[in-house]
Design an enzyme around this catalytic site. Structure first.
Site, PDB file in Angstrom:
ATOM      1  N   ALA A 320       0.645  -1.412   0.016  1.00 11.03           N
ATOM      2  CA  ALA A 320      -0.142   0.035  -0.057  1.00 11.03           C
ATOM      3  C   ALA A 320       0.885   1.360   0.055  1.00 11.03           C
ATOM      4  CB  ALA A 320      -1.044   0.137   1.110  1.00 11.03           C
ATOM      5  N   HIS A 444      15.576   5.302  25.916  1.00 13.34           N
ATOM      6  CA  HIS A 444      15.609   3.972  27.042  1.00 13.34           C
ATOM      7  C   HIS A 444      14.608   4.092  27.943  1.00 13.34           C
ATOM      8  CE1 HIS A 444      17.457   0.707  29.197  1.00 13.34           C
ATOM      9  NE2 HIS A 444      17.150   1.363  30.322  1.00 13.34           N
TER      10      HIS A 444
HETATM   11  C1  LIG Z   1      -5.249  -9.591   3.278  1.00 17.74           C
HETATM   12  C2  LIG Z   1      -4.129  -8.666   2.836  1.00 17.74           C
HETATM   13  C3  LIG Z   1      -3.452  -7.943   3.798  1.00 17.74           C
HETATM   14  C4  LIG Z   1      -2.644  -6.888   3.278  1.00 17.74           C
HETATM   15  N1  LIG Z   1      -1.682  -6.391   4.303  1.00 17.74           N
HETATM   16  C5  LIG Z   1      -0.955  -5.175   3.760  1.00 17.74           C
HETATM   17  C6  LIG Z   1      -0.207  -4.805   4.727  1.00 17.74           C
HETATM   18  O1  LIG Z   1      -0.352  -4.829   5.744  1.00 17.74           O
HETATM   19  N2  LIG Z   1       0.768  -3.753   4.160  1.00 17.74           N
HETATM   20  C7  LIG Z   1       0.772  -3.529   3.007  1.00 17.74           C
HETATM   21  O2  LIG Z   1       1.487  -2.619   2.548  1.00 17.74           O
HETATM   22  N3  LIG Z   1      -0.226  -3.923   2.170  1.00 17.74           N
HETATM   23  C8  LIG Z   1      -0.893  -5.018   2.457  1.00 17.74           C
HETATM   24  N4  LIG Z   1      -1.632  -5.634   1.391  1.00 17.74           N
HETATM   25  C9  LIG Z   1      -1.703  -5.014   0.045  1.00 17.74           C
HETATM   26  C10 LIG Z   1      -2.221  -3.824  -0.296  1.00 17.74           C
HETATM   27  O3  LIG Z   1      -3.534  -4.163   0.071  1.00 17.74           O
HETATM   28  C11 LIG Z   1      -1.955  -3.534  -1.709  1.00 17.74           C
HETATM   29  O4  LIG Z   1      -0.645  -3.406  -1.946  1.00 17.74           O
HETATM   30  C12 LIG Z   1      -2.811  -2.114  -1.835  1.00 17.74           C
HETATM   31  O5  LIG Z   1      -4.225  -2.207  -1.531  1.00 17.74           O
HETATM   32  C13 LIG Z   1      -2.428  -1.835  -3.449  1.00 17.74           C
HETATM   33  O6  LIG Z   1      -3.210  -0.641  -3.515  1.00 17.74           O
HETATM   34  P1  LIG Z   1      -3.785  -0.065  -4.959  1.00 17.74           P
HETATM   35  O7  LIG Z   1      -4.143   1.309  -4.776  1.00 17.74           O
HETATM   36  O8  LIG Z   1      -2.755  -0.564  -6.163  1.00 17.74           O
HETATM   37  O9  LIG Z   1      -4.957  -1.118  -5.424  1.00 17.74           O
HETATM   38  P2  LIG Z   1      -6.201  -1.842  -4.605  1.00 17.74           P
HETATM   39  O10 LIG Z   1      -6.012  -1.329  -3.242  1.00 17.74           O
HETATM   40  O11 LIG Z   1      -6.237  -3.061  -5.084  1.00 17.74           O
HETATM   41  O12 LIG Z   1      -7.426  -0.787  -5.161  1.00 17.74           O
HETATM   42  C14 LIG Z   1      -7.605  -0.720  -6.517  1.00 17.74           C
HETATM   43  C15 LIG Z   1      -9.146  -0.087  -6.442  1.00 17.74           C
HETATM   44  O13 LIG Z   1      -9.541   0.117  -8.044  1.00 17.74           O
HETATM   45  C16 LIG Z   1     -11.046  -0.328  -8.232  1.00 17.74           C
HETATM   46  N5  LIG Z   1     -11.151  -0.778  -9.731  1.00 17.74           N
HETATM   47  C17 LIG Z   1     -10.648  -1.990 -10.351  1.00 17.74           C
HETATM   48  N6  LIG Z   1     -10.841  -1.754 -11.455  1.00 17.74           N
HETATM   49  C18 LIG Z   1     -11.806  -0.807 -11.665  1.00 17.74           C
HETATM   50  C19 LIG Z   1     -12.558  -0.282 -12.774  1.00 17.74           C
HETATM   51  N7  LIG Z   1     -12.254  -0.847 -14.110  1.00 17.74           N
HETATM   52  N8  LIG Z   1     -13.097   0.823 -12.715  1.00 17.74           N
HETATM   53  C20 LIG Z   1     -13.248   1.441 -11.279  1.00 17.74           C
HETATM   54  N9  LIG Z   1     -12.718   1.077 -10.539  1.00 17.74           N
HETATM   55  C21 LIG Z   1     -11.712  -0.134 -10.356  1.00 17.74           C
HETATM   56  C22 LIG Z   1     -10.956  -1.674  -7.306  1.00 17.74           C
HETATM   57  O14 LIG Z   1     -12.239  -1.593  -6.798  1.00 17.74           O
HETATM   58  C23 LIG Z   1     -10.037  -0.989  -5.982  1.00 17.74           C
HETATM   59  O15 LIG Z   1     -11.120  -0.339  -5.172  1.00 17.74           O
HETATM   60  C24 LIG Z   1      -2.592  -6.427   1.675  1.00 17.74           C
HETATM   61  C25 LIG Z   1      -3.504  -7.168   0.894  1.00 17.74           C
HETATM   62  C26 LIG Z   1      -4.238  -8.279   1.402  1.00 17.74           C
HETATM   63  C27 LIG Z   1      -5.253  -9.092   0.535  1.00 17.74           C
END
Ligand SMILES: Cc1cc2nc3c(=O)[nH]c(=O)nc-3n(C[C@H](O)[C@H](O)[C@H](O)COP(=O)(O)OP(=O)(O)OC[C@H]3O[C@@H](n4cnc5c(N)ncnc54)[C@H](O)[C@@H]3O)c2cc1C
Length: 465
Positions: A320, A444
């Site tokens: 994230a 500390h």
């Molecule tokens: C169980 C779990 C635990 C995790 N824990 C961590 C953690 O502790 N720390 C960390 O850094 N990362 C963690 N991650 C990974 C993290 O969630 C992702 O790296 C992060 O969410 C990526 O962000 P993003 O903005 O690229 O995509 P996403 O968060 O996947 O967001 C993409 C968005 O785009 C939307 N979308 C897709 N296609 C379309 C479309 N055609 N039109 C409109 N909207 C669309 C989706 O609905 C979604 O809301 C975890 C993931 C999981 C599954």
């Protein structure tokens, strides 16, 4: 069909997309963001935040259960704990809801227009969004693809019934008696550990010969020990084959080539994440791909002028905070500011028990890159704060270039080390040397004192070992 024109269109409101939109709004760019599900993306709704909430619930439950069993070394006893998992899930959902509202508020404050619906490219400047009130056409000068990732499904173990993804696991309202986790990466182990603490009999099936394959054995050792103590069976070199004929378990091939069935009420499949590009109309663009991920350059630009991609859809590291940093950078680039990806490190954390944090190069990576090394490691067994928290397992390790003493990487494993990632990240980003870290006063008693001690160890004069 409604027509909208804007300077910047962001597709996807996960951490990458919403941060990009907020920063663009702050810079006065006329910005629209499109989201097909909920603001906050995977991270906020089904990833980082809900998983950490459920890990916290499991930790609290385990502490109470230890006290009930009279197992604490400091004489605490308590009644047998009971957990209403439905209430825990509702509490977790409440946090998610508050954060959803927070993201909406921040976007509004930055004057970003939010459009709910699924976006599809018509061409490099035009996107059609299917909304509840019909299609909307959005024309933009610049477009950011931030559509994220989704769990990988195994063809012989499709999601549905008792086969669940991390999203399903975070919504369970009853603790399964027997849980089989397929995949020993960080997501599988974080959730598997939480369910083991809540009372499930957990087995982890991992095809490689080690858990958390991205980390070295020194870092994963304390996690393996803890899994054993929690009664988690870890089957390494084992392959999932498919559900048992009665659907009450998982057939696997063990490392010695034998077939075995693991009884399971639920099978949690966490074998990786894939980019979300289906239905996005990428066939109407000419992008370079890196496998299934979108290939980007150091400004997150794609092969088409004016189209950027950020976050999980661009591949590893799928984190994230990387997505957010890319989002912020792209907004500034669209605003005309001179930015490029110049980060020296991206912290990676496993919120396992104990936790792992790693920034920069591991000793093996640094050696492969041709560096002569100085490595210092300081154990939490010699750290007063770790002892008072009853968390002596683990260490901090500093990897530096011999001669210049420039710190190339920092790793730690131990209870609560995720919070040390801030100091580690800053040290790498600021180009700290071993002397800089050793010469910084660390308060500390804190776990952080293990950091200068590890640097001093590398310099040959640790004080407390
Ligand atoms: C169980 C779990 C635990 C995790 N824990 C961590 C953690 O502790 N720390 C960390 O850094 N990362 C963690 N991650 C990974 C993290 O969630 C992702 O790296 C992060 O969410 C990526 O962000 P993003 O903005 O690229 O995509 P996403 O968060 O996947 O967001 C993409 C968005 O785009 C939307 N979308 C897709 N296609 C379309 C479309 N055609 N039109 C409109 N909207 C669309 C989706 O609905 C979604 O809301 C975890 C993931 C999981 C599954």
């Amino acid at each position: 069909m409604t027509e909208i024109t804007c300077k910047l269109l962001v597709i996807g409101a996960g951490p990458g997309g919403y941060v990009c939109a907020i920063r663009a709004g702050q810079l006065g760019i006329d910005t629209v963001i499109v989201e097909s599900t909920k603001l906050g993306g995977s991270c906020l709704n089904v990833g980082c935040i809900p998983s950490k909430a459920m890990i916290h619930v499991a930790e609290e439950f385990e502490k109470a259960a230890e006290a009930a069993a009279g197992k604490t070394p400091f004489g605490l006893t308590a009644a047998e704990p009971k957990l209403d998992l439905k209430q825990a899930v509702a509490w977790k959902d409440g946090i998610v809801q508050r954060l959803n509202n927070g993201v909406a508020g921040l976007l509004r404050k930055a004057k970003v227009k939010i459009v709910h619906g699924k976006a599809r490219f018509r061409d490099g400047k035009t996107v059609v969004v299917e909304t509840e009130t019909g299609p909307k056409t959005i024309q933009a000068e610049a477009i950011v693809i931030a559509t994220g990732s989704a769990p990988v499904e195994l063809p012989f173990l499709p999601f549905g019934g008792n086969v669940i993804s991390s999203t399903g696991a975070l919504a369970l309202t009853e603790v399964p008696k027997r849980l089989v986790v397929v995949g020993g990466g960080y997501i599988g182990l974080e959730l598997g550990t939480a369910f083991a603490k809540l009372g499930a009999k957990v087995s982890v099936v991992e095809a490689q010969d080690k858990i958390l394959p991205l980390y070295d054995a020194e870092l994963t050792g304390p996690i393996s020990k803890r899994l054993t103590a929690l009664g988690v069976e870890v089957l390494l070199g084992a392959k999932a084959l498919g559900p048992t004929p009665k659907g009450d378990g998982l057939r696997i091939e063990t490392a010695d080539g034998k077939e075995r069935s693991l009884p399971a009420d639920r099978i949690l499949v966490t074998v990786g994440r894939k980019p979300v590009t289906d239905g996005l109309g990428l066939e109407n663009l000419v992008l370079d791909m890196d496998g299934r991920f979108i290939r980007i350059g150091e400004r997150c630009e794609t092969a088409m002028r004016g189209i950027y991609a950020i976050g999980d859809v661009t591949g590893e590291p799928m984190l994230a905070h990387r997505a957010m940093a890319q989002g912020e950078m792209v907004a500034e680039i669209v605003a005309g500011l001179p930015r490029a990806w110049d980060k020296r490190g991206i912290a990676a954390i496993c919120f396992t028990d104990p936790e792992i944090v790693s920034v920069g190069l591991s000793p093996d990576e640094a050696k492969r890159a041709g560096h002569e090394l100085k490595i210092g490691q300081f154990p939490f067994a010699a750290n007063g704060r770790a002892m008072t928290r009853h968390g002596e397992a683990g260490f901090v390790r500093v990897v530096a270039q011999a001669g210049s003493e420039l710190v190339l990487g920092i790793q730690a494993v131990g209870q609560g080390v995720s919070e040390l990632s801030a100091a580690f990240g800053l040290a790498i980003e600021m180009g700290a040397t071993l002397q800089d870290i050793a010469g910084t006063i660390h308060a500390h008693p804190t776990l952080g004192e293990a950091f200068p001690e590890a640097a001093m160890k590398a310099l040959g004069h640790a004080l407390h070992i």
